[in-house]
Design a protein around this motif. Structure first.
Motif: not given
Length: 254
Positions: A128, A140, A133, A217-219, A213-214, A136-137
């Motif tokens: 995490c 998604h 990025d 994305e926020r780490r 995943v959210d 993360i993509a």
């Protein structure tokens, strides 16, 4: 058991994500195209894949002769495959009866999910803070495939994709031993789910993956670990690990 892994220092090729509507066969059987060791592995991979994707049910008898005919190999090669699957606890070998797909006990099921929780929360803590990025993509993209499989009620596709989500996270850590361990645990989880799954919702699992995943994305390491742990607890809670005892007198004397 330590849950700390070494810091990610190398990158690996991401897992290939297969769209759920793919019509390509999982394994092509080419007769006499490989030495015995390779033929053994093809049988192991095919049976493992069939278990993971819920095409082989617990307790199914595996015929040496029939599998030998399918792969066009000797029964000795088939026995070698069965022995390997037995070591992985996916097949049970019974004297004078043959080989059967394993039927995990409730205790084994609890052990599998406990081990998964240890490994997967450790993966989350490590990944995490450093996830990119691009990764993360990729997550998604995987979620989009999960969503499509769930909405189209593509059972085999969604089963594969919902399980592969956990492997994608492990792959991003860059530790192939960890990926192999988790892959084996996920296959055993599929076997457990076939026997004991009650009302587990694919939609629920998808929603939980989205939340995970959210957090990535926020780490937000704390939230991600909490969500992964809760997700695995929910999956286990939807397994019938404590079936009620059957009272034959009550059932029959009505």
């Amino acid at each position: 058991m330590s849950t700390t892994f070494t810091t990610m220092t190398r990158s690996r090729t991401p897992l290939k994500i297969v769209a759920p509507d793919s019509d390509a066969p999982v394994h092509a059987v080419t007769p006499n195209a490989a030495p015995a060791a390779s033929a053994t592995q093809r049988i192991v991979d095919s049976i493992t894949d069939a278990i993971a994707h819920r095409r082989l049910m617990p307790g199914t008898k595996l015929s040496e002769q029939k599998i030998g005919d399918i792969f066009q190999v000797s029964r000795t090669v088939v026995r070698q495959a069965f022995n390997q699957l037995s070591r992985d606890r996916l097949v049970v070998l019974e004297p004078a009866r043959g080989a059967f797909i394993a039927t995990p006990t409730a205790e084994e099921a609890r052990d599998v999910f406990e081990t998964r929780a240890i490994l997967e929360t450790a993966v989350t803590r490590q990944l995490c803070p450093v996830i990119t990025d691009a990764q993360i993509a990729q997550l998604h993209e995987h979620l989009a495939l999960e969503r499509a499989a769930v909405e189209n009620v593509h059972v085999e596709g969604r089963t594969r994709l919902l399980g592969d989500f956990h492997l994608v996270l492990a792959q991003m850590v860059g530790n192939q031993v960890l990926v192999q361990m988790l892959s084996e645990l996920l296959t055993r989880s599929s076997l457990i789910a076939l026997m004991r799954q009650s009302s587990q919702s694919a939609e629920e699992s998808l929603a939980e993956h989205v939340a995970i995943v959210d957090a990535f994305e926020r780490r937000d390491v704390k939230a991600a670990v909490r969500l992964v742990s809760k997700h695995l607890s929910n999956v286990q809670a939807n397994l019938d690990l404590d079936p009620q005892r059957v009272d034959l007198a009550q059932i029959l004397q009505r």
